[in-house]
Each structure stands twice: as C-alpha cells, then as structure tokens.
Scaffold this motif. Structure first.
Motif, PDB file in Angstrom:
ATOM      1  N   UNK A   1       0.821  -1.206   0.000  1.00  0.00           N
ATOM      2  CA  UNK A   1       0.000   0.000   0.000  1.00  0.00           C
ATOM      3  C   UNK A   1       0.861   1.265   0.000  1.00  0.00           C
ATOM      4  N   UNK A   2       1.886   1.264   0.855  1.00  0.00           N
ATOM      5  CA  UNK A   2       2.767   2.427   0.920  1.00  0.00           C
ATOM      6  C   UNK A   2       3.539   2.616  -0.383  1.00  0.00           C
ATOM      7  N   UNK A   3       3.783   1.511  -1.102  1.00  0.00           N
ATOM      8  CA  UNK A   3       4.473   1.620  -2.380  1.00  0.00           C
ATOM      9  C   UNK A   3       3.698   2.542  -3.328  1.00  0.00           C
ATOM     10  N   UNK A   4       2.400   2.335  -3.391  1.00  0.00           N
ATOM     11  CA  UNK A   4       1.577   3.131  -4.311  1.00  0.00           C
ATOM     12  C   UNK A   4       1.491   4.583  -3.849  1.00  0.00           C
ATOM     13  N   UNK A   5       1.441   4.790  -2.541  1.00  0.00           N
ATOM     14  CA  UNK A   5       1.399   6.156  -2.009  1.00  0.00           C
ATOM     15  C   UNK A   5       2.679   6.907  -2.365  1.00  0.00           C
ATOM     16  N   UNK A   6       3.819   6.269  -2.112  1.00  0.00           N
ATOM     17  CA  UNK A   6       5.086   6.945  -2.372  1.00  0.00           C
ATOM     18  C   UNK A   6       5.396   7.022  -3.871  1.00  0.00           C
ATOM     19  N   UNK A   7       4.818   6.119  -4.643  1.00  0.00           N
ATOM     20  CA  UNK A   7       4.951   6.228  -6.092  1.00  0.00           C
ATOM     21  C   UNK A   7       4.245   7.490  -6.585  1.00  0.00           C
ATOM     22  N   UNK A   8       3.094   7.760  -6.011  1.00  0.00           N
ATOM     23  CA  UNK A   8       2.355   8.981  -6.347  1.00  0.00           C
ATOM     24  C   UNK A   8       3.110  10.224  -5.872  1.00  0.00           C
ATOM     25  N   UNK A   9       3.677  10.154  -4.645  1.00  0.00           N
ATOM     26  CA  UNK A   9       4.429  11.291  -4.115  1.00  0.00           C
ATOM     27  C   UNK A   9       5.695  11.551  -4.921  1.00  0.00           C
ATOM     28  N   UNK A  93       4.286  -4.656  -3.714  1.00  0.00           N
ATOM     29  CA  UNK A  93       3.326  -4.353  -4.775  1.00  0.00           C
ATOM     30  C   UNK A  93       2.277  -5.453  -4.793  1.00  0.00           C
ATOM     31  N   UNK A  94       1.059  -5.114  -4.489  1.00  0.00           N
ATOM     32  CA  UNK A  94       0.010  -6.111  -4.297  1.00  0.00           C
ATOM     33  C   UNK A  94      -0.569  -6.617  -5.605  1.00  0.00           C
ATOM     34  N   UNK A  95      -0.156  -6.035  -6.734  1.00  0.00           N
ATOM     35  CA  UNK A  95      -0.599  -6.546  -8.030  1.00  0.00           C
ATOM     36  C   UNK A  95       0.386  -7.559  -8.605  1.00  0.00           C
ATOM     37  N   UNK A  96       1.426  -7.872  -7.854  1.00  0.00           N
ATOM     38  CA  UNK A  96       2.436  -8.835  -8.290  1.00  0.00           C
ATOM     39  C   UNK A  96       1.920 -10.255  -8.084  1.00  0.00           C
ATOM     40  N   UNK A 100       0.680 -12.239  -4.568  1.00  0.00           N
ATOM     41  CA  UNK A 100      -0.682 -12.758  -4.432  1.00  0.00           C
ATOM     42  C   UNK A 100      -0.644 -14.226  -4.022  1.00  0.00           C
ATOM     43  N   UNK A 101       0.211 -15.003  -4.688  1.00  0.00           N
ATOM     44  CA  UNK A 101       0.338 -16.432  -4.357  1.00  0.00           C
ATOM     45  C   UNK A 101       0.783 -16.618  -2.913  1.00  0.00           C
ATOM     46  N   UNK A 102       1.744 -15.829  -2.475  1.00  0.00           N
ATOM     47  CA  UNK A 102       2.274 -15.968  -1.117  1.00  0.00           C
ATOM     48  C   UNK A 102       1.267 -15.547  -0.058  1.00  0.00           C
ATOM     49  N   UNK A 103       0.494 -14.517  -0.336  1.00  0.00           N
ATOM     50  CA  UNK A 103      -0.552 -14.100   0.609  1.00  0.00           C
ATOM     51  C   UNK A 103      -1.621 -15.177   0.736  1.00  0.00           C
ATOM     52  N   UNK A 284      11.557  -9.920  -7.916  1.00  0.00           N
ATOM     53  CA  UNK A 284      12.244  -9.098  -6.916  1.00  0.00           C
ATOM     54  C   UNK A 284      11.307  -8.670  -5.794  1.00  0.00           C
ATOM     55  N   UNK A 285       9.994  -8.605  -6.080  1.00  0.00           N
ATOM     56  CA  UNK A 285       9.030  -8.232  -5.034  1.00  0.00           C
ATOM     57  C   UNK A 285       8.955  -9.270  -3.927  1.00  0.00           C
ATOM     58  N   UNK A 286       9.305 -10.503  -4.258  1.00  0.00           N
ATOM     59  CA  UNK A 286       9.261 -11.586  -3.267  1.00  0.00           C
ATOM     60  C   UNK A 286      10.233 -11.311  -2.130  1.00  0.00           C
ATOM     61  N   UNK A 287      11.268 -10.513  -2.408  1.00  0.00           N
ATOM     62  CA  UNK A 287      12.249 -10.187  -1.370  1.00  0.00           C
ATOM     63  C   UNK A 287      11.598  -9.466  -0.197  1.00  0.00           C
ATOM     64  N   UNK A 288      10.574  -8.682  -0.456  1.00  0.00           N
ATOM     65  CA  UNK A 288       9.861  -7.989   0.621  1.00  0.00           C
ATOM     66  C   UNK A 288       9.162  -9.010   1.517  1.00  0.00           C
ATOM     67  N   UNK A 289       8.522  -9.989   0.889  1.00  0.00           N
ATOM     68  CA  UNK A 289       7.862 -11.042   1.670  1.00  0.00           C
ATOM     69  C   UNK A 289       8.893 -11.825   2.480  1.00  0.00           C
ATOM     70  N   UNK A 290      10.018 -12.153   1.852  1.00  0.00           N
ATOM     71  CA  UNK A 290      11.079 -12.884   2.564  1.00  0.00           C
ATOM     72  C   UNK A 290      11.561 -12.096   3.775  1.00  0.00           C
ATOM     73  N   UNK A 291      11.724 -10.772   3.597  1.00  0.00           N
ATOM     74  CA  UNK A 291      12.170  -9.943   4.710  1.00  0.00           C
ATOM     75  C   UNK A 291      11.180  -9.942   5.855  1.00  0.00           C
ATOM     76  N   UNK A 292       9.892  -9.815   5.511  1.00  0.00           N
ATOM     77  CA  UNK A 292       8.857  -9.824   6.544  1.00  0.00           C
ATOM     78  C   UNK A 292       8.801 -11.177   7.253  1.00  0.00           C
TER      79      UNK A 292
END
Length: 413
Positions: A1-9, A93-96, A100-103, A284-292
């Motif tokens: 969610x914050x990704x999209x906010x900061x992308x807009x900013x 990025x929640x559209x990745x 989606x699979x991991x969630x 590369x987005x999977x790295x965020x899930x791995x970190x969490x």
C-alpha cells in the motif's frame, strides 16, 4: 500500500519518495517492522493466549522437562503470520502475481494449522485435525499454487542467449562481458543442482512422448502434482521438527535467509548474468515477503527459545514449511530443498524409518523393534541425555552449513 502512495508522491517530486522504488529499502523496512510487530505485539498475543487458557496439551513421552511445558500458550504461529502479512501488505506491490500467491498460501496454511490447534485446545482432542483433512488442505493449496504458476501469463523467465567470456593474457582475472537475455518465455524450467546444464524441465518427465506432441493438460498435471508433493512434504517436515523449544523457528530462519539470497540473485539481472542462472522477471518483489517472514521468525524466536514462553503450534509449523516450499518453487530452486531443508528432511526420514522398521520387524519376528530410541530425531537425542538447547544450537549450525552448500551450488556444476 505504501508503495503506491510513495509512487504517487514521487511523481509530485517529493524528496525521499523515490526510496520506495527500491526493493532493497522496502525489504529492509519489512524486516524491521516484522521484528517490531513480533517483539512488541508478540508479548500481548502471548498474554491473550494465556488468559484464554490456550495452553499446550502435552502427551507423556517420558522426556525430561516435558511435564513443565504443559499449559504453555500455543497457537503462537499467529505472531509469525501477523508479522509477515502486515509488512508485506504495506511495502510490497500487491498486483504482483508472486505476492498474491504468497498471501493466499499464508492465509490458507494458517487456517489449516489454526483449525488443528483449535481442536486440540478447545475440543481437548490431542490428535487435533485428522491427518487426511490436513493433507486434503495441503493438496488444495498445491493445486491453487501450481495452477496459478502454470497458467498465469506473468510467470515467466529469461534465459541468456550467449555469454562472452574472454581471458586477458596480462591479467589473472577472467573478464566477463554482459550477457544478452532473450525475451520472456513461459517455461517449466527449474534449477538442477550439480549438473552442467543446471536446468530441468518438468515436461521432460513425459520423455516417452515427443516434445511437440505432449498434451498441455498432461504437462500441467505433472507440474501441479510436483507442487503438491513439495508443499505437502516440506510443510509436514516443518511440523515434525517443531518438537523442542526454538528448533523449528531457528532452523526455518536459516532456511529463509538462504532463500532470500536466491530471490535476490534470481530477480536481479546483473547477478543472474554473472551467475549464469535464469532471470525471473517481477520476482524481486518476493524479497519484501522474505524480509517480513524472516523478521517475524526472528522476533518469534525471542519468546520461543528455551524455556519457551509460547509454542508456534501447527498454526506456525504448517505455515512455515508450506511457505518455504512455495518460495523455493517461485524462484525455481525447489530441487535444492532436500539439502537446504536437511533438518526437516532428517526429522521426516527418522519417522518414516522408525515406523517402517517397527512394522516390518513386528510382522517378521512378532515383536516391533526400533532404530531410534524415539522419533522424530530430536527426541532420540533427548533420550540420549542431550539438553534441548544443545540439540537446537547444533541443528542450527548444521542448517547454516547446509544453507551455504546450497548457495554455492549456483556455481558448482
């Protein structure tokens, strides 16, 4: 969610907003937030579980210190799940497709484990959810994950067209020119360790059918069956490993750190070029899930080390094992799992050997005999007089060795 906010900013030229474009920054933030959630809110969740009398029902196995664990809060896997989901939802990025699979996998496996723990605690049934229902749930997840990976058009890889390698006569080092990667393609290629080609295609299992004539449905069945087998095996392996304080969580943290390395190099075109491995776009987005996930595990270990203040229960162990399997499949490293998850494998193998040998000797001699003093394997060492902490630390050390071996297979061929 914050990704999209900061992308807009960032489009508004707000200073610092561009940092959220980097997966390294977001994965680091995910680790920190997950650790904060599991450490700070973990205490509150443990107190809640204790107040609700969600204590572990301990079966008398004749092990030292076992009775003292009765009543310790279980279902602590909720801490890991919450600490994984919240940072992922915030930073990824929640559209990745992979996110989606991991969630889906996290919620699905968490629900199966929670139901099993609920039956044990509130229904006072030590057996919990019947094994066949657990397996059906795991098979269902395998079908969903396998189908999404097989049919999604965004699950692709890039192979190197050619790599130019030249050795300078005046330098000792070997110089590499950047390789050219081909276009994205749908393929069932995966990494085959210790072989020169380093790749294996699941469709090759149907070797008796000409490659051009292999039915799509048959190839899909082979791949989905493989996903089902891998997710079920690793999930149950983690479940069997969760028997003494800190063993499953500590071993899983080491495994997750290694998988994070695989995710990083597979999703980075420069490292994929240097290591001569498949480049997996959008992974590369999977790295965020791995970190969490890693942060949640580390925070949970704070409360799970001997003497444990909370047990993860099947809510945690089934989820941990299943997610490790799904992550490995996503980055095409699932054939490395027998090495990387060597602790899980040894625990599972000890149970299978013990049960099989007992049944064989009972049928042949009229009396069942055992290979180990008790299975899974960690109980065998407890029976030999080893303290829980020593077993766990040594298992983690072995896990680190196996993780390093797994990582260097990227170059050993």
């Amino acid at each position: 969610m914050l990704y999209y906010l900061f992308d807009y900013l960032e489009k508004l030229h707000i200073p610092g907003a561009r940092m959220f474009q980097y997966t390294s920054f977001r994965s680091g933030m995910a680790i920190l937030l997950a650790m904060f959630i599991s450490l700070f809110f973990g205490r509150k969740i443990i107190n809640f579980l204790r107040n609700k009398q969600m204590g572990e029902i301990v079966r008398d196995l004749g092990l030292k210190g076992q009775k003292e664990k009765a009543g310790t809060p279980t279902m602590g896997g909720i801490i890991i799940i919450i600490a994984t989901l919240i940072p992922t939802l915030l930073f990824a990025r929640l559209d990745n497709i992979y996110i989606i699979i991991l969630l889906i996998s996290t919620i699905w496996l968490g629900a199966i484990g929670f139901l099993d723990d609920y039956i044990k605690v509130f229904k006072k049934n030590k057996e919990g959810l019947k094994g066949k229902f657990k397996v059906l749930g795991q098979i269902g997840l395998g079908i969903v994950v396998g189908s999404m990976l097989y049919f999604s058009p965004t699950v692709t890889v890039k192979h190197q067209d050619a790599k130019v390698k030249s050795t300078s006569l005046t330098k000792e080092a070997t110089e590499y020119r950047p390789a050219k990667f081909g276009s994205e393609e749908k393929t069932l290629d995966t990494t085959m360790p210790f072989v020169k080609g380093n790749e294996f295609n699941y469709s090759d299992i149907l070797f008796w059918i000409d490659a051009q004539n292999r039915p799509t449905w048959a190839v899909a069945v082979v791949f989905i069956f493989a996903v089902i087998f891998i997710t079920t095996a690793v999930s149950n392996g983690a479940n069997l490993t969760d028997g003494i304080d800190g063993l499953a969580a500590g071993s899983s943290a080491v495994i997750m750190a290694a998988i994070a390395v695989f995710v990083f190099v597979s999703g980075n075109i420069m490292f994929a070029d240097y290591l001569n491995i498949m480049f997996i776009p959008r992974s590369e987005e999977v790295l965020i899930f791995c970190g969490a996930f890693l942060g949640g595990l580390i925070g949970f270990i704070w409360y799970n080390t001997y003497p444990a203040q909370v047990f993860m229960g099947d809510t945690g162990s089934l989820t941990i094992g299943g997610l490790i399997a799904v992550l490995a499949i996503i980055v095409r490293k699932e054939l490395l799992l027998p090495i990387l998850c060597g602790i899980f494998f040894a625990e599972s193998l000890s149970v299978m050997l013990q049960v099989s040998y007992f049944k064989y000797t009972k049928k042949k001699y009229g009396e069942g005999r055992r290979i180990f003093l008790m299975s899974p394997l960690h109980h065998h060492y407890q029976k030999l007089g080893y303290h829980e902490s020593k077993i766990v630390v040594r298992a983690i050390i072995i896990g680190i060795i196996l993780a390093v071996i797994t990582i260097i297979t990227l170059k050993i061929r």
